[in-house]
Design an enzyme around this catalytic site. Structure first.
Site, mmCIF file in Angstrom:
data_model
loop_
_atom_site.group_PDB
_atom_site.id
_atom_site.type_symbol
_atom_site.label_atom_id
_atom_site.label_comp_id
_atom_site.label_asym_id
_atom_site.label_seq_id
_atom_site.Cartn_x
_atom_site.Cartn_y
_atom_site.Cartn_z
ATOM 1 N N ASP A 1 6.283 17.595 -21.521
ATOM 2 C CA ASP A 1 6.573 16.157 -21.415
ATOM 3 C C ASP A 1 7.562 15.940 -20.261
ATOM 4 O OD1 ASP A 1 6.663 13.459 -22.116
ATOM 5 O OD2 ASP A 1 8.182 13.755 -23.678
ATOM 6 N N GLU B 1 7.308 14.169 -14.783
ATOM 7 C CA GLU B 1 6.951 13.377 -13.566
ATOM 8 C C GLU B 1 7.806 13.777 -12.360
ATOM 9 O OE1 GLU B 1 7.400 12.060 -16.664
ATOM 10 O OE2 GLU B 1 5.237 12.024 -16.993
ATOM 11 N N ASP C 1 2.734 7.305 -23.130
ATOM 12 C CA ASP C 1 3.227 6.373 -24.147
ATOM 13 C C ASP C 1 2.441 5.073 -24.182
ATOM 14 O OD1 ASP C 1 5.026 8.310 -24.665
ATOM 15 O OD2 ASP C 1 6.728 7.305 -23.706
#
Ligand code: MIG
Length: 750
Positions: free
Chosen positions: A388, A391, A461
């Site tokens: 997770d 980015e 999300d």
């Protein structure tokens, strides 16, 4: 700008075109693919195979203002300033530069243009449709939208006006009357794809740094383009079969008791389950590669007891490493220079653990070190890793562009590495898990073109809203077109509170996602299937059961995917390219070649207007044969309309499995018509299949006759029983086949 062409030369298989202000190279990678590029500073992160196919008939002709290049199949004109025009040998236009200067007066450009280092503008054809670009929100057809590739953590509701989401795949397919083609811009900087078409005649793409390097692929249909792109970037390797099982997650299952309770409830309510996920709170103070003594005091024993029950555990791992002098991961990372820097200092931002530093995944030694850290999780029995925040996301503003990362080819600045950060983290994880001898299972939130070689993805999300259930369809299809086949959305929605109706409709879509995981945020309504009402629970169970029956079919699809890159979730026109009306169909999809799913994705609806391609289709639930462009289907809450192609052959596991496990019996659903199918079987776990340790069963259906043959017997565990369920206009008939030998055809008259 490149200026005027001076000359052209051909060295081995590379054309070099020399302009007043620089050079451009052209390579015909194959008869169907051409690469146009400048000298690169460093090798591609995405492309693993751009070897030039031999036997092409390469030549060029320089005519002052233009160079004509050909490989015997494609004909490329290159003009001053590097403008191009590409044709096929029968003279059909593929793609044509418009002008390299965006005409701002016409207001065709957007603000994004300011940041681009180079831009290529092309003429768009009337009704040209565009597909791909990874996970972008909005409809399947990207025409009339603009997108930017910059991996972004977006907790707000994803809507079609957003230019970027978590993933960057600078690849699209264009389809117009005379051609179907693909373009891959192999550049990791922030890039822009503008299909706004404000002037009704052009589109453009460009990047804010690096070099121009793009591939144009030409084919007969979208499938051939996806296959060409896959040949460049690689495919998702065949997964362990349990990864196709039902997965349950929550931010977070706080302690062992709670997590165990979830597994127990699945059992109690008789819903199949294979995987439970542990979100960030299993760690000790969010320190990666640790586990909390307090909440999971005997984690190894617990995971081992789950494992004897057939349940796998997947743990989340974020890239940010806590700044903590007494924490060995931090200590070793500092000692061996594994963290990004700003100038001479280690760069610090904040993520879940507070002050955190960012590994330099661009460097092989950092990737190996990261892999070493995974040893701990492997040693306690963790079966997969969920990446997770890669980015990378950060809480104290974005990382400045001039943060630097060491790499195997000099320092890389953040603006160049950003879009491949998750990709490299996945690579590090894959390489370590690969050494266990089992096929790695990794889930990543951010990715670049080619990350599919290492990892599955989820769409980040989303929220418990109908719009996001609808979005799941074009998003998963688009990811599939972009090379990412192992996809899923958080079933039920991550943020916000799912209603029972939304939950029911979501599992009716989610049970077809390769990555099937229910996940939700800590402050949302509990989303496990029994947290609603009896009807929701029953519907949930029905569709998870359906999923488990279809696992051998999905596994077969992955076998084919590994070879060619065909995604599991597809739009209808992937299989029926001539049916152009499906270009704009955003509420149906196909699973492989045979199943068409037309789910209800609006609140309150109990009917569905189903659009079908030409041919005969069987209603999955009633066996009724339907034909025609459109039909209205009754779809009460427990019914997701599903149609099976005539001539389809679909392998099923037996009803009622609670875990994915090796089976002695296989059932083939056969639907009247003509068809051929090869079913694949192996140990479902290791890489032995690469040594030929697998079986293949071929079934040929010719109206009222079938022929079954074991065409490959490399794996010792053959099915002991084969059952045929034949669906035809006069109903359903069932029979068994119990003896079969290699290369002995069995004929059955239906
Ligand atoms: O800032 O780990 O998308 O799935 O549950 C939020 C907590 C961090 C974002 C992920 C989500 C996960 C959550 N994470």
């Amino acid at each position: 700008m490149l200026g005027k062409i001076r000359n052209c030369s051909l060295d081995k298989s590379t054309f070099k075109i020399n302009f007043d202000n620089g050079d451009l190279y052209v390579e015909f990678i194959s008869f169907q693919m051409v690469r146009i590029f400048q000298n690169r500073k460093r090798p591609s992160f995405a492309v693993i195979n751009n070897k030039i196919v031999g036997g092409q008939d390469l030549s060029f002709n320089f005519k002052g203002k233009k160079v004509e290049l050909t490989n015997g199949n494609l004909l490329l004109y290159v003009f001053n300033n590097g403008l191009i025009k590409l044709f096929t040998k029968d003279g059909k236009i593929v793609i044509e530069s418009k002008d390299d200067i965006i005409d701002l007066d016409k207001q065709n450009a957007s603000d994004e243009i300011e940041n681009l280092k180079f831009v290529s503008t092309f003429l768009s054809h009337e009704n040209e449709a565009f597909f791909g670009l990874g996970d972008k929100a909005g409809p399947l057809n990207k025409r009339n939208y603009e997108f930017a590739n910059w991996n972004s953590d977006i907790p707000q509701a994803h809507v079609e006006t957003m230019k970027s989401l978590y993933k960057s795949i600078p690849f699209f397919v264009g389809i117009h009357d005379s051609s179907t083609y693909g373009v891959f811009l192999d550049n990791t900087y922030r890039s822009v794809f503008n299909f706004l078409n404000k002037d009704n005649e052009s589109f453009y793409f460009g990047a804010s740094g690096g070099e121009l390097d793009y591939y144009i692929m030409v084919g007969d249909n979208i499938k051939s383009i996806v296959r060409l792109f896959s040949s460049l970037i690689g495919t998702y390797p065949l997964p362990q079969i349990w990864t196709l099982g039902n997965q349950q997650s929550r931010w977070s299952y706080w302690c062992e008791n709670e997590a165990q309770g979830i597994v127990d409830s699945y059992k109690k309510y008789k819903i199949p389950l294979d995987v439970i996920h542990l979100d960030i709170d299993y760690m000790d103070g969010y320190r990666v590669f640790t586990t909390s003594e307090k909440r999971f005091p005997k984690i190894k024993e617990w995971i081992s007891s789950l494992s004897s029950d057939g349940i796998k555990v997947v743990t989340i791992i974020d890239p940010g490493v806590k700044v903590d002098e007494s924490y060995s991961v931090y200590q070793k990372g500092i000692a061996n220079n594994h963290f990004a820097k700003l100038g001479k200092d280690i760069y610090v931002n904040q993520v879940w653990p507070g002050d955190s530093v960012f590994p330099t995944f661009s460097s092989k030694d950092t990737r190996l070190w990261w892999g070493d850290n995974l040893d701990y999780l492997i040693s306690i029995g963790v079966s997969g890793i969920w990446n997770d925040m890669n980015e990378p996301a950060s809480f104290k503003g974005p990382l400045p562009y001039n943060v630097t990362f060491k790499s195997d080819n000099g320092l890389i600045r953040h603006d160049e590495i950003h879009n491949v950060y998750g990709h490299l983290m996945a690579e590090a994880t894959y390489d370590r898990l690969f050494k266990t001898g089992k096929r790695p299972f990794i889930i990543t939130r951010s990715c670049f073109a080619g990350t599919n070689r290492y990892s599955t993805v989820w769409t980040g999300d989303n929220q418990s809203i109908w719009d996001h259930l609808r979005l799941a369809i074009p998003q998963q299809i688009s990811l599939g077109i972009s090379g990412v086949s192992f996809v899923g959305t958080d079933i039920g929605g991550f943020g916000g509170d799912a209603t029972p109706e939304l939950m029911s409709r979501w599992i009716e879509v989610g049970c077809f996602s390769p990555l099937m995981r229910n996940h939700s945020a800590f402050n949302s309504k509990r989303q496990e299937p029994w947290m609603f009402d009896k009807l929701t629970l029953d519907i949930y169970r029905k569709y998870v059961n359906l999923r488990y029956k279809l696992i051998p079919y999905m596994y077969d699809l992955f076998h084919i995917e590994e070879i060619y890159g065909d995604p599991l979730i597809r739009s209808i026109f992937y299989n029926f390219p001539e049916e152009k009306s499906f270009f704009n169909n955003n509420d149906e999809f196909m699973l492989g070649e045979n199943l068409l799913i037309s789910p209800v994705v609006t609140s309150g609806s109990v009917t569905k207007l189903v659009a079908l391609p030409k041919g005969k289709w069987f209603d999955y639930w009633t066996n009724e044969i339907v034909e025609g462009e459109y039909i209205i289907k009754k779809a009460p809450l427990d019914v997701c309309p599903i149609f099976v192609k005539s001539g389809a052959i679909i392998p099923n596991f037996v009803d009622g499995l609670q875990r994915v496990s090796s089976q002695d019996k296989i059932i083939f659903d056969i639907y009247q018509g003509k068809g051929k199918y090869v079913h694949y079987q192996d140990d479902g776990e290791t890489f032995d299949y690469r040594k030929g340790i697998f079986n293949q069963y071929e079934i040929v259906l010719d109206d009222d006759k079938i022929q079954i043959e074991l065409i490959k017997n490399g794996y010792e565990k053959l099915y002991k029983e084969i059952e045929i369920h034949y669906h035809c206009d006069s109903g359903l008939s069932q029979f068994k086949i119990d003896k079969f030998e290699l290369n002995k055809k069995i004929f059955v008259k239906l």
